[in-house]
Design a protein around this motif. Structure first.
Motif, PDB file in Angstrom:
ATOM      1  N   UNK A 124      43.174  35.574  37.160  1.00  0.00           N
ATOM      2  CA  UNK A 124      42.222  34.822  36.334  1.00  0.00           C
ATOM      3  C   UNK A 124      41.137  35.728  35.770  1.00  0.00           C
ATOM      4  N   UNK A 125      40.599  36.611  36.580  1.00  0.00           N
ATOM      5  CA  UNK A 125      39.535  37.513  36.090  1.00  0.00           C
ATOM      6  C   UNK A 125      40.042  38.377  34.945  1.00  0.00           C
ATOM      7  N   UNK A 126      41.236  38.964  35.128  1.00  0.00           N
ATOM      8  CA  UNK A 126      41.795  39.804  34.066  1.00  0.00           C
ATOM      9  C   UNK A 126      42.108  38.965  32.831  1.00  0.00           C
ATOM     10  N   UNK A 127      42.616  37.765  33.046  1.00  0.00           N
ATOM     11  CA  UNK A 127      42.947  36.911  31.907  1.00  0.00           C
ATOM     12  C   UNK A 127      41.699  36.524  31.122  1.00  0.00           C
ATOM     13  N   UNK A 128      40.623  36.196  31.810  1.00  0.00           N
ATOM     14  CA  UNK A 128      39.396  35.845  31.103  1.00  0.00           C
ATOM     15  C   UNK A 128      38.858  37.029  30.307  1.00  0.00           C
ATOM     16  N   UNK A 129      39.009  38.240  30.840  1.00  0.00           N
ATOM     17  CA  UNK A 129      38.592  39.428  30.089  1.00  0.00           C
ATOM     18  C   UNK A 129      39.409  39.572  28.810  1.00  0.00           C
ATOM     19  N   UNK A 130      40.728  39.465  28.930  1.00  0.00           N
ATOM     20  CA  UNK A 130      41.531  39.654  27.719  1.00  0.00           C
ATOM     21  C   UNK A 130      41.335  38.491  26.743  1.00  0.00           C
TER      22      UNK A 130
END
Length: 148
Positions: A124-130
């Motif tokens: 989720x953290x990586x997805x929100x960044x992208x």
């Protein structure tokens, strides 16, 4: 040529941002609410058709932005910024989210091994960044298109 590519990058980056936003807004919360075994099974179903569609869309839009950044037009800095942002989307996807996806897809359906670490918070953290990077890229392309 510049006008056609400008429309293409606005549409391409808009689709990328929209897909990632939809996943963040609706798909991921649904996956997060599931028990681990259902999550693994559903993750495999939901993720089936992202490759190669999303990488091709991100990379082709990035390439078109690079061409526009080199073209003699007023929107050049915006297209250059969009190219960098979309390249960052690709890097985050390739090096952060995709390895997590592969680990989840390698698990057997309906069976969670002992000691399994739930990857959803990190994913989720990586997805929100992208997603944020993609939205900024779409914005940069829109500004580039209207100032170009």
């Amino acid at each position: 040529m510049v006008e056609v590519l400008s429309v293409a990058v606005v549409v391409g980056s808009g689709v990328v941002a929209g897909v990632l936003f939809a996943v963040a807004l609706s798909v991921f919360p649904a996956l997060q609410a599931m028990p681990a075994d259902r999550y693994v099974y559903t993750h495999k179903l939901v993720g089936r058709h992202w490759d190669p569609t999303m990488p091709v869309l991100v990379l082709s839009t990035t390439a078109a932005d690079v061409v526009l950044a080199a073209a003699p037009a007023a929107g050049r800095p915006w297209f250059a910024a969009a190219a960098v942002l979309l390249a960052a989307v690709s890097v985050v996807s390739h090096f952060c989210n995709v390895p997590i996806n592969r680990r989840v897809k390698s698990l057997p359906d309906w069976t969670i091994p002992a000691g399994w670490r739930d990857p959803r918070p990190l994913w989720r953290r990586w997805h929100l960044l992208r997603t944020a990077l993609a939205v900024l890229a779409a914005l940069a392309n829109a500004v580039g298109a209207i100032t170009g």
